[in-house]
Design an enzyme around this catalytic site. Structure first.
Site, PDB file in Angstrom:
ATOM      1  N   ASP A 103       4.382  -9.632   1.497  1.00 20.67           N
ATOM      2  CA  ASP A 103       3.254 -10.320   1.447  1.00 20.67           C
ATOM      3  C   ASP A 103       1.890  -9.523   1.604  1.00 20.67           C
ATOM      4  O   ASP A 103       0.880  -9.729   1.091  1.00 20.67           O
ATOM      5  CB  ASP A 103       2.940 -11.535   2.291  1.00 20.67           C
ATOM      6  CG  ASP A 103       3.348 -11.429   3.546  1.00 20.67           C
ATOM      7  OD1 ASP A 103       4.393 -11.541   4.008  1.00 20.67           O
ATOM      8  OD2 ASP A 103       2.371 -10.626   4.375  1.00 20.67           O
ATOM      9  N   GLU A 135      10.490  -3.629   0.944  1.00 23.44           N
ATOM     10  CA  GLU A 135      10.849  -5.060   0.664  1.00 23.44           C
ATOM     11  C   GLU A 135      11.870  -5.114  -0.541  1.00 23.44           C
ATOM     12  O   GLU A 135      11.602  -4.498  -1.245  1.00 23.44           O
ATOM     13  CB  GLU A 135       9.346  -5.396   0.233  1.00 23.44           C
ATOM     14  CG  GLU A 135       9.345  -6.996  -0.538  1.00 23.44           C
ATOM     15  CD  GLU A 135      10.149  -8.194   0.353  1.00 23.44           C
ATOM     16  OE1 GLU A 135       9.646  -8.245   1.435  1.00 23.44           O
ATOM     17  OE2 GLU A 135      11.211  -8.476  -0.190  1.00 23.44           O
ATOM     18  N   ASP A 172      16.438  -2.548  -0.065  1.00 26.85           N
ATOM     19  CA  ASP A 172      17.051  -3.157   1.017  1.00 26.85           C
ATOM     20  C   ASP A 172      16.764  -2.276   2.312  1.00 26.85           C
ATOM     21  O   ASP A 172      17.290  -1.351   2.508  1.00 26.85           O
ATOM     22  CB  ASP A 172      18.534  -3.385   0.981  1.00 26.85           C
ATOM     23  CG  ASP A 172      19.561  -4.210   2.057  1.00 26.85           C
ATOM     24  OD1 ASP A 172      20.431  -4.643   1.821  1.00 26.85           O
ATOM     25  OD2 ASP A 172      18.743  -4.290   3.125  1.00 26.85           O
ATOM     26  N   GLY A 173      16.213  -2.977   3.172  1.00 28.29           N
ATOM     27  CA  GLY A 173      15.994  -2.227   4.336  1.00 28.29           C
ATOM     28  C   GLY A 173      16.976  -1.708   5.421  1.00 28.29           C
ATOM     29  O   GLY A 173      16.890  -0.701   5.740  1.00 28.29           O
ATOM     30  N   ASP A 180       9.397  -7.272   9.640  1.00 26.23           N
ATOM     31  CA  ASP A 180       8.854  -8.421   9.142  1.00 26.23           C
ATOM     32  C   ASP A 180       9.829  -9.192   8.107  1.00 26.23           C
ATOM     33  O   ASP A 180       9.239  -9.367   6.978  1.00 26.23           O
ATOM     34  CB  ASP A 180       7.474  -8.143   8.689  1.00 26.23           C
ATOM     35  CG  ASP A 180       6.614  -9.403   8.294  1.00 26.23           C
ATOM     36  OD1 ASP A 180       5.681  -8.871   7.373  1.00 26.23           O
ATOM     37  OD2 ASP A 180       7.102 -10.432   8.350  1.00 26.23           O
ATOM     38  N   THR A 185      12.412 -12.280   6.867  1.00 30.60           N
ATOM     39  CA  THR A 185      12.995 -14.003   6.690  1.00 30.60           C
ATOM     40  C   THR A 185      13.859 -14.166   8.036  1.00 30.60           C
ATOM     41  O   THR A 185      14.213 -13.333   8.630  1.00 30.60           O
ATOM     42  CB  THR A 185      13.552 -14.089   5.731  1.00 30.60           C
ATOM     43  OG1 THR A 185      14.212 -13.039   5.236  1.00 30.60           O
ATOM     44  CG2 THR A 185      12.426 -14.227   4.340  1.00 30.60           C
TER      45      THR A 185
END
Ligand code: SAM
Length: 283
Positions: free
Chosen positions: A86, A106, A138-139, A156, A158
């Site tokens: 975001d 992200e 993918d982090g 940060d 989900t």
């Protein structure tokens, strides 16, 4: 016709917000993304039906995931955000004059795209800022390719479901440790001490297996489960209270609506039930 959005936080409790219109609803390969207009909290992003951010209370979360780490580290030049599509965390990071590069990793490009289009007050720094680099990846995979690279890493993410499950595991924290420089700091959002005590017990046990300094701090976020939210502060060298330079935070060259130099210290003072859950001895 009245429209209400309800998120159940447990089987028998939740939050309900009156919605005036839907601005976007669609599916990516990872999740369902909705952005709606609410009567009370401005625009709101939902992922798989769970509140991610609202325009009205996002300042709490983004101040608190960012500034405690960047005011504890003496010279945060390279900062990585995992998740955070975001843009709110990147917006806060680039306020710090020492930051030379803010990298966002992200997994879902649709989140970035729709945040830029429909949540400009959050995503305002995702385009056109030379300090900001965006990766859609993918982090968990990205971090393995970057050892000894960052002063601060902010997770940060989900909740620990879907693509974020691995972001709560010891193996991931070991790769974060390797990606941090010798005096690096990691902060991860660590759910609600009121509703998610079991998740926190496991998460902090995984963190303590990797980092020598692991502290929880809190913030109150009205639209998150129970409103009582937390963050995990993990550090190779600097302690967030003992090594905190209060005057540097007090003389910060930018405005904050939630964070301040006194709250920085207060946020780490935990209620008894939280200490007991994390088996923290009183000082
Ligand atoms: N502030 C919110 C919270 O505390 O729940 C998080 C907001 S941000 C939108 C969460 C982001 O994490 C989502 O956009 C999601 O796609 C992303 N994400 C989840 N798993 C990921 C992973 N393995 N790598 C990178 N991003 C991930």
């Amino acid at each position: 016709m009245e429209m209400w959005y309800t998120e159940k936080h447990t089987e028998h409790a939740g939050i309900t917000l009156r919605v005036s219109r839907t601005l976007f609803s669609g599916k990516s390969p990872y999740q369902k993304l909705e952005i709606v207009e609410t009567e009370e909290f401005g625009r709101m992003m939902l992922l798989d039906g769970l509140v991610m951010v609202t325009e009205r209370d996002e300042f709490v979360y983004h101040d608190m995931i960012t500034h405690p780490a960047l005011f504890t580290h003496p010279n945060p030049r390279r900062v990585l955000v995992i998740g955070g599509g975001d843009g709110g965390t990147i917006r806060e990071i680039v306020k710090h004059p020492q930051v030379e590069q803010a990298v966002l990793c992200e997994i879902d490009g649709l989140v970035i795209e729709k945040s830029i289009e429909l949540l400009p007050s959050l995503a305002c720094e995702l385009q056109g800022n030379p300090k900001v680099k965006l990766h859609v990846d993918d982090g968990i995979a990205y971090i393995k390719k970057h050892t000894d690279s960052f002063d601060v890493i902010l997770v940060d993410s989900t909740d620990p479901i879907g693509p974020a499950v691995g972001l709560f595991e010891e193996e991931f924290y070991r790769t974060v440790f390797a990606a941090l420089k010798s005096d690096g700091i990691m902060v991860a959002q660590s759910e609600s001490p009121f509703f998610h005590a079991d998740i926190q017990k496991k998460m902090f046990s995984n963190l303590r297996a990797v980092f020598s300094i692991v502290e929880m701090y809190q913030a109150s976020i009205p639209t998150y489960p129970s409103g009582a939210w937390s963050f995990a502060f993990c550090s190779k060298k600097y302690h967030p209270v003992e090594d905190f330079d209060r005057s540097r935070a007090a003389e910060r060259p930018f405005e904050t609506r939630y964070y301040n130099e006194d709250l920085h210290l207060g946020a780490f003072m935990l209620p008894t039930y939280v200490r007991q859950n994390l088996a923290i001895e009183s000082a």
